[in-house]
Design a protein around this motif. Structure first.
Motif, PDB file in Angstrom:
ATOM      1  N   GLY A 125       0.813  -1.219   0.000  1.00  0.00           N
ATOM      2  CA  GLY A 125       0.000   0.000   0.000  1.00  0.00           C
ATOM      3  C   GLY A 125       0.842   1.262   0.000  1.00  0.00           C
ATOM      4  O   GLY A 125       0.554   2.227  -0.717  1.00  0.00           O
ATOM      5  N   ILE A 126       1.887   1.262   0.807  1.00  0.00           N
ATOM      6  CA  ILE A 126       2.744   2.450   0.890  1.00  0.00           C
ATOM      7  C   ILE A 126       3.565   2.615  -0.380  1.00  0.00           C
ATOM      8  O   ILE A 126       3.751   3.741  -0.869  1.00  0.00           O
ATOM      9  CB  ILE A 126       3.633   2.383   2.153  1.00  0.00           C
ATOM     10  N   ASP A 127       4.049   1.524  -0.949  1.00  0.00           N
ATOM     11  CA  ASP A 127       4.819   1.618  -2.190  1.00  0.00           C
ATOM     12  C   ASP A 127       3.984   2.183  -3.334  1.00  0.00           C
ATOM     13  O   ASP A 127       4.511   2.904  -4.193  1.00  0.00           O
ATOM     14  CB  ASP A 127       5.402   0.254  -2.566  1.00  0.00           C
ATOM     15  N   GLU A 128       2.690   1.875  -3.353  1.00  0.00           N
ATOM     16  CA  GLU A 128       1.812   2.450  -4.384  1.00  0.00           C
ATOM     17  C   GLU A 128       1.761   3.970  -4.255  1.00  0.00           C
ATOM     18  O   GLU A 128       1.832   4.694  -5.249  1.00  0.00           O
ATOM     19  CB  GLU A 128       0.397   1.884  -4.263  1.00  0.00           C
ATOM     20  N   VAL A 129       1.647   4.457  -3.022  1.00  0.00           N
ATOM     21  CA  VAL A 129       1.590   5.902  -2.781  1.00  0.00           C
ATOM     22  C   VAL A 129       2.922   6.546  -3.161  1.00  0.00           C
ATOM     23  O   VAL A 129       2.954   7.609  -3.812  1.00  0.00           O
ATOM     24  CB  VAL A 129       1.236   6.195  -1.304  1.00  0.00           C
ATOM     25  N   ILE A 130       4.027   5.915  -2.791  1.00  0.00           N
ATOM     26  CA  ILE A 130       5.347   6.464  -3.103  1.00  0.00           C
ATOM     27  C   ILE A 130       5.575   6.468  -4.613  1.00  0.00           C
ATOM     28  O   ILE A 130       6.109   7.435  -5.172  1.00  0.00           O
ATOM     29  CB  ILE A 130       6.454   5.685  -2.352  1.00  0.00           C
ATOM     30  N   GLU A 131       5.156   5.419  -5.286  1.00  0.00           N
ATOM     31  CA  GLU A 131       5.321   5.347  -6.750  1.00  0.00           C
ATOM     32  C   GLU A 131       4.490   6.423  -7.445  1.00  0.00           C
ATOM     33  O   GLU A 131       4.948   7.031  -8.428  1.00  0.00           O
ATOM     34  CB  GLU A 131       4.940   3.958  -7.262  1.00  0.00           C
ATOM     35  N   ALA A 132       3.298   6.697  -6.947  1.00  0.00           N
ATOM     36  CA  ALA A 132       2.475   7.773  -7.520  1.00  0.00           C
ATOM     37  C   ALA A 132       3.166   9.116  -7.340  1.00  0.00           C
ATOM     38  O   ALA A 132       3.157   9.965  -8.253  1.00  0.00           O
ATOM     39  CB  ALA A 132       1.101   7.784  -6.862  1.00  0.00           C
ATOM     40  N   ALA A 133       3.794   9.336  -6.180  1.00  0.00           N
ATOM     41  CA  ALA A 133       4.529  10.589  -5.937  1.00  0.00           C
ATOM     42  C   ALA A 133       5.732  10.676  -6.871  1.00  0.00           C
ATOM     43  O   ALA A 133       6.035  11.759  -7.404  1.00  0.00           O
ATOM     44  CB  ALA A 133       4.982  10.659  -4.484  1.00  0.00           C
ATOM     45  N   ARG A 134       6.432   9.559  -7.106  1.00  0.00           N
ATOM     46  CA  ARG A 134       7.571   9.550  -8.038  1.00  0.00           C
ATOM     47  C   ARG A 134       7.123   9.929  -9.445  1.00  0.00           C
ATOM     48  O   ARG A 134       7.787  10.711 -10.135  1.00  0.00           O
ATOM     49  CB  ARG A 134       8.221   8.161  -8.069  1.00  0.00           C
ATOM     50  N   ALA A 135       6.002   9.339  -9.868  1.00  0.00           N
ATOM     51  CA  ALA A 135       5.493   9.632 -11.213  1.00  0.00           C
ATOM     52  C   ALA A 135       5.148  11.115 -11.344  1.00  0.00           C
ATOM     53  O   ALA A 135       5.439  11.752 -12.379  1.00  0.00           O
ATOM     54  CB  ALA A 135       4.277   8.768 -11.513  1.00  0.00           C
ATOM     55  N   GLN A 136       4.552  11.674 -10.300  1.00  0.00           N
ATOM     56  CA  GLN A 136       4.199  13.101 -10.318  1.00  0.00           C
ATOM     57  C   GLN A 136       5.459  13.958 -10.394  1.00  0.00           C
ATOM     58  O   GLN A 136       5.523  14.944 -11.146  1.00  0.00           O
ATOM     59  CB  GLN A 136       3.391  13.449  -9.075  1.00  0.00           C
ATOM     60  N   HIS A 137       6.508  13.594  -9.647  1.00  0.00           N
ATOM     61  CA  HIS A 137       7.759  14.353  -9.676  1.00  0.00           C
ATOM     62  C   HIS A 137       8.451  14.230 -11.031  1.00  0.00           C
ATOM     63  O   HIS A 137       9.049  15.203 -11.516  1.00  0.00           O
ATOM     64  CB  HIS A 137       8.697  13.897  -8.553  1.00  0.00           C
ATOM     65  N   ARG A 138       8.404  13.062 -11.640  1.00  0.00           N
ATOM     66  CA  ARG A 138       8.997  12.886 -12.967  1.00  0.00           C
ATOM     67  C   ARG A 138       8.308  13.793 -13.986  1.00  0.00           C
ATOM     68  O   ARG A 138       8.968  14.430 -14.811  1.00  0.00           O
ATOM     69  CB  ARG A 138       8.891  11.420 -13.412  1.00  0.00           C
ATOM     70  N   THR A 139       6.968  13.816 -13.908  1.00  0.00           N
ATOM     71  CA  THR A 139       6.203  14.666 -14.823  1.00  0.00           C
ATOM     72  C   THR A 139       6.582  16.126 -14.630  1.00  0.00           C
ATOM     73  O   THR A 139       6.813  16.863 -15.615  1.00  0.00           O
ATOM     74  CB  THR A 139       4.692  14.464 -14.595  1.00  0.00           C
ATOM     75  N   ARG A 140       6.665  16.553 -13.410  1.00  0.00           N
ATOM     76  CA  ARG A 140       7.026  17.950 -13.105  1.00  0.00           C
ATOM     77  C   ARG A 140       8.453  18.244 -13.580  1.00  0.00           C
ATOM     78  O   ARG A 140       8.729  19.315 -14.129  1.00  0.00           O
ATOM     79  CB  ARG A 140       6.894  18.205 -11.594  1.00  0.00           C
ATOM     80  N   MET A 141       9.369  17.291 -13.383  1.00  0.00           N
ATOM     81  CA  MET A 141      10.753  17.461 -13.823  1.00  0.00           C
ATOM     82  C   MET A 141      10.814  17.603 -15.343  1.00  0.00           C
ATOM     83  O   MET A 141      11.549  18.469 -15.873  1.00  0.00           O
ATOM     84  CB  MET A 141      11.614  16.273 -13.370  1.00  0.00           C
ATOM     85  N   GLU A 142      10.066  16.787 -16.063  1.00  0.00           N
ATOM     86  CA  GLU A 142      10.052  16.867 -17.528  1.00  0.00           C
ATOM     87  C   GLU A 142       9.507  18.231 -17.981  1.00  0.00           C
ATOM     88  O   GLU A 142      10.017  18.827 -18.944  1.00  0.00           O
ATOM     89  CB  GLU A 142       9.229  15.724 -18.117  1.00  0.00           C
ATOM     90  N   GLU A 143       8.470  18.716 -17.295  1.00  0.00           N
ATOM     91  CA  GLU A 143       7.924  20.044 -17.627  1.00  0.00           C
ATOM     92  C   GLU A 143       8.980  21.127 -17.399  1.00  0.00           C
ATOM     93  O   GLU A 143       9.157  22.041 -18.224  1.00  0.00           O
ATOM     94  CB  GLU A 143       6.688  20.340 -16.787  1.00  0.00           C
ATOM     95  N   LEU A 144       9.682  21.039 -16.290  1.00  0.00           N
ATOM     96  CA  LEU A 144      10.703  22.047 -15.971  1.00  0.00           C
ATOM     97  C   LEU A 144      11.876  21.966 -16.948  1.00  0.00           C
ATOM     98  O   LEU A 144      12.445  22.998 -17.340  1.00  0.00           O
ATOM     99  CB  LEU A 144      11.186  21.878 -14.530  1.00  0.00           C
ATOM    100  N   GLU A 145      12.269  20.736 -17.347  1.00  0.00           N
ATOM    101  CA  GLU A 145      13.358  20.580 -18.310  1.00  0.00           C
ATOM    102  C   GLU A 145      12.965  21.193 -19.656  1.00  0.00           C
ATOM    103  O   GLU A 145      13.800  21.827 -20.326  1.00  0.00           O
ATOM    104  CB  GLU A 145      13.743  19.105 -18.469  1.00  0.00           C
ATOM    105  N   ALA A 146      11.703  20.992 -20.063  1.00  0.00           N
ATOM    106  CA  ALA A 146      11.235  21.577 -21.324  1.00  0.00           C
ATOM    107  C   ALA A 146      11.245  23.099 -21.225  1.00  0.00           C
ATOM    108  O   ALA A 146      11.659  23.802 -22.178  1.00  0.00           O
ATOM    109  CB  ALA A 146       9.838  21.063 -21.659  1.00  0.00           C
ATOM    110  N   GLU A 147      10.821  23.638 -20.093  1.00  0.00           N
ATOM    111  CA  GLU A 147      10.829  25.087 -19.892  1.00  0.00           C
ATOM    112  C   GLU A 147      12.258  25.614 -19.871  1.00  0.00           C
ATOM    113  O   GLU A 147      12.563  26.673 -20.445  1.00  0.00           O
ATOM    114  CB  GLU A 147      10.105  25.460 -18.595  1.00  0.00           C
ATOM    115  N   LEU A 148      13.174  24.886 -19.263  1.00  0.00           N
ATOM    116  CA  LEU A 148      14.577  25.280 -19.216  1.00  0.00           C
ATOM    117  C   LEU A 148      15.175  25.305 -20.625  1.00  0.00           C
ATOM    118  O   LEU A 148      15.942  26.222 -20.966  1.00  0.00           O
ATOM    119  CB  LEU A 148      15.376  24.325 -18.316  1.00  0.00           C
TER     120      LEU A 148
END
Length: 160
Positions: A125-148
């Protein structure tokens, strides 16, 4: 209706001494407790008999059976681990009703390790929550890299 009555009782003393009536006070009896006519013909208990029964009851106190169960002391600790969608985790610890720790920041990796130590179902259960947070951070990182990349290209155009 209650009534106080006096009961006369004769005592037998020496043959030479005359018998003297003895008066004894009897406790009031509630009307519901008064004996019926059939019961009234039965001899009344003598005060000495009542005293003997009372003495027997006092001499033998009721004994409690000894328990063979082991008395164990329990400790109530409540650990609450909360996390946000951003991957920030914190812990609260309560001992009984006393708050021991409140809002202690902890890492997602520590939460994951602790969950694996406790039980596989908890870890899942906890790994599912952590994996969802990782996916959200990856998406945000990709957005920031594109903006950079856009900002670098704009800066390069201005430099030429």
């Amino acid at each position: 209706m209650q009534a106080d009555t006096l009961v006369e009782q004769e005592e037998t003393v020496d043959a030479e001494a005359p018998a003297a009536p003895v008066q004894q006070e009897v406790a009031p009896v509630a009307q519901a407790e008064q004996p019926s006519k059939a019961e009234a013909t039965e001899p009344e208990a003598k005060p000495a008999d009542v005293e003997t029964r009372s003495a027997d009851a006092e001499a033998k106190p009721a004994k409690r059976p000894k328990s063979t169960a082991k008395k164990t002391r329990t400790v109530e600790l409540t650990l609450t681990v909360t996390g946000t969608a951003d991957g920030e985790w914190q812990a609260d610890l309560v001992h009984g009703t006393k708050r021991v720790v409140q809002g202690l920041p902890i890492s997602a990796a520590a939460v994951s390790r602790a969950a694996k130590e406790l039980h596989d179902d908890i870890a899942g259960g906890i790994d599912e929550v952590i994996e969802a947070a990782r996916a959200q951070h990856r998406t945000r990182m990709e957005e920031l890299e594109a903006e950079l990349a856009k900002v670098k290209a704009a800066l390069a155009e201005l430099s030429d």
